[in-house]
Design a protein around this motif. Structure first.
Motif, PDB file in Angstrom:
ATOM      1  N   ALA A 215       3.085   8.687  23.134  1.00 12.59           N
ATOM      2  CA  ALA A 215       1.829   8.154  23.287  1.00 12.59           C
ATOM      3  C   ALA A 215       0.889   8.795  24.031  1.00 12.59           C
ATOM      4  N   GLU A 218      -0.281  12.008  22.758  1.00 15.78           N
ATOM      5  CA  GLU A 218      -1.444  11.974  21.905  1.00 15.78           C
ATOM      6  C   GLU A 218      -2.714  11.666  22.203  1.00 15.78           C
ATOM      7  N   ARG A 219      -2.801  10.884  23.234  1.00 13.87           N
ATOM      8  CA  ARG A 219      -4.144  10.465  23.864  1.00 13.87           C
ATOM      9  C   ARG A 219      -4.594  11.575  24.645  1.00 13.87           C
ATOM     10  N   VAL A 221      -4.012  12.811  27.549  1.00 12.34           N
ATOM     11  CA  VAL A 221      -4.359  12.385  29.157  1.00 12.34           C
ATOM     12  C   VAL A 221      -4.014  13.565  30.006  1.00 12.34           C
TER      13      VAL A 221
END
Length: 250
Positions: A215, A218-219, A221
């Protein structure tokens, strides 16, 4: 990206690499998987294809400490998928012994695998990303990178700190380009590499840990401690507390 994301993962035959392969297969990515143990890669490829028939998976045997092979295999896998959108520099080992206790060979192997081989992987990945003017480099560090660690973890933590600094330098270099760089600092996630740890507070299973890692990737960061709770708070504490306190906590 208008096409299906093409993700390369090193150290994919076990641990976090294998867990991330399952996570990204579920998200519909095309996968390029490499590791030393070809038999395990073949079994993983077949299992992924069985569960996700539309998931394209290509594999290659790779010892990341063979630096020339890193460049060759990355190109081979990129050609097989028609390019790479993301490279996850994950391959690593957790050998180690207290400094000065006679464990130099184990400590050297850890530093060579976790840092020098990671440098080769970053070089190979960014070389391709520069050529295509896009891409996402992901480097797996560790929460142990935040401070010097005592005992058998000393060289491991140092190698993970070095690779995090390497990733930050690459991020600075590529700041004004379409190429992104993510550094992840996993806390204790249950894998073979930490199976023998006697003290592993707040440990989570591999599925939960890899879901959180995927996650964050996918963001897109820049940096994150994973899972965010409680490791975001623990990571901050590790960075700020006096060493005398940190050594008692770890």
């Amino acid at each position: 990206m208008s096409h299906t994301t093409r993700t390369l993962i090193t150290g994919a035959s076990s641990g976090l690499g294998e867990g991330l392969a399952w996570e990204f297969a579920a998200r519909g990515h095309q996968l390029a998987l490499c590791a030393r143990r070809l038999d395990r890669l073949e079994a993983l490829r077949d299992a992924l294809r069985a569960r996700y028939p539309h998931c394209r998976v290509v594999i290659a045997e790779l010892d990341v400490t063979d630096h020339g092979a890193v460049f060759d295999v990355f190109k081979q896998l990129s050609d097989a998928l028609g390019g790479l959108d993301r490279v996850i520099v994950n391959a690593g080992i957790g050998k180690g012994a207290p400094i000065g206790s006679g464990g130099f060979s184990a400590n050297l192997a850890t530093v060579n695998t976790n840092f020098t081989a990671a440098l080769a992987q970053c070089e190979a990945a960014v070389q391709q990303f520069r050529a295509q003017n896009q891409g996402h480099l992901v480097v797996i560090s560790s929460v142990t990178a935040y401070r010097g660690m005592a005992g058998a973890t000393t060289a491991y933590a140092a190698s993970k700190a070095a690779v995090a600094t390497l990733a930050e330098g690459i991020r600075s270099e590529l700041w004004d380009t379409p190429i992104r760089v993510t550094t992840l600092f996993p806390g204790y996630i249950r894998t073979d590499i930490n199976a023998r740890l006697k003290h592993a507070p707040f440990i989570v299973d591999r599925e939960q840990g890899c879901r959180a890692l995927a996650a964050a990737i996918e963001r897109g960061v820049a940096k994150a401690s994973i899972p965010r709770w409680p490791w975001g708070v623990i990571g901050l504490a590790l960075r700020l507390l006096p060493l005398g306190v940190v050594r008692r906590l770890t």
